[in-house]
Motif scaffolding. Sequence first.
Motif, short mmCIF file in Angstrom:
data_model
loop_
_atom_site.label_atom_id
_atom_site.label_comp_id
_atom_site.label_asym_id
_atom_site.label_seq_id
_atom_site.Cartn_x
_atom_site.Cartn_y
_atom_site.Cartn_z
N SER A 191 -36.82 82.22 74.98
CA SER A 191 -35.12 82.36 76.02
C SER A 191 -35.63 83.38 77.54
O SER A 191 -34.80 82.75 78.74
N GLN A 195 -34.64 82.23 81.33
CA GLN A 195 -33.74 83.75 81.97
C GLN A 195 -33.95 83.56 83.24
O GLN A 195 -32.85 83.65 84.94
N ASN A 198 -34.06 80.40 86.20
CA ASN A 198 -32.46 80.62 86.43
C ASN A 198 -32.30 81.42 87.56
O ASN A 198 -31.56 81.23 88.57
N ASP A 204 -28.54 78.02 85.50
CA ASP A 204 -28.22 78.44 84.49
C ASP A 204 -27.86 77.53 83.31
O ASP A 204 -27.14 76.82 82.88
#
Lengths: 249, 145
Positions: A191, A195, A198, A204
């Motif tokens: 995760s 991020q 992103n 997003d």
Amino acid sequence: MSERVKIIERMEIPDGLKIIFGLPDVGLVGAIAASHLISKLKLKEVAYVKSDLLPPVIMLEKGLPRSPIRMFGNEDLIVLNSEIAIPSAAVYSIIESVVDWIWKKKAELVFTLGGLPIPNRHEIEKPKVFGAASDESLLKMLNKKEIQVIQRGFLVGPQALVLSFCAERNIPAVALLAEAFYNYPDPEASSVVIQVLNRMIDMDIDVSELIEKGEEVRLAMRDMMRRTQAELARMKKSHEYDIPGYYIK
Amino acid sequence: MRRRRSIFDIMREHMEELEEIAEEMFDRFMERPSWDITTHSLEPLCDVFVSSDRVIVTADLPKVDPKSIRVNGISDDLIEITAKMRVKVNFEDLGVTHRRGEFSCFSCRVPLPVPVDTSRARARFRRGILEITLPRKRGYEIKVE
């Protein structure tokens, strides 16, 4: 490029796309991240890897045979994902051939997502992401995005080869590596890597599900982790713990 | 004339033999399922780390009830870990539709590479990972002159 590895395109793939590698490695960080990207962006299978260096394994999906190493994409990016631990003896040829294909496709930017094994991972609340790149300009980009660059150390496995083959061919490539468990699936590390991705390419992708369903992911990825662990041992992945020789400055 | 093998040649041959045996054992271990339908149990991923004074065993135990975790010393170089899951999981939950069966616990026996004192073992469960610290059995001290 190896004659024994072929990239078969299922449909016409335009030039100039971003390519994201998410191959099984420590904590399956890249593999979990790739699966999440494929699912969240609803990517379709666009190509696959065919090689007699792989074990005779197929993935059955709705009763149909599929290659265990596939590329999923849309009009903007392609994600390379593997459902099996890539045999250590095949990693070199497979990555070399995929990078050759990427070069022919004039990729805009390549990312390789993975983990950086740390022994006390379970004591860390939020894993940190480190970066490395194929050229100086990309290192500046990492610095600008406040991603700490690995100044010196060993990198072993698929992302090491992605980075070095891309550098040889002047393909811009970035490795994003999150602190992770060596041999336990680590959705939290995946995760944080997403991020950072992103931030780097203005996406997003929501990662809350990866955290909420972390236990399910860990349960489902046990067998892939077991087999990946065996291949990592054959690749001497523990080199990454080694402190490089000292140079007098 | 037959060349005499050096001690390094002999050591290298032994190392290669040992590596082959280890590889074979690992492959054999891999070629069995990580689940057991008859006992409804899953085998957890485990790791063993040996330091100068202790052995640390960790196990990944997703979805378990922390209160149900049991660690038993079978001998001074073998421990058993069992834990009940909070909810039962079946093959379909894991995306597999051609097998039948459900799982309600984790269970495994972990061989330790060196003898330990299981009576002084400590265990804690954090972030889904069980960590067991087992002090190594003490030998005798050699006086340094």
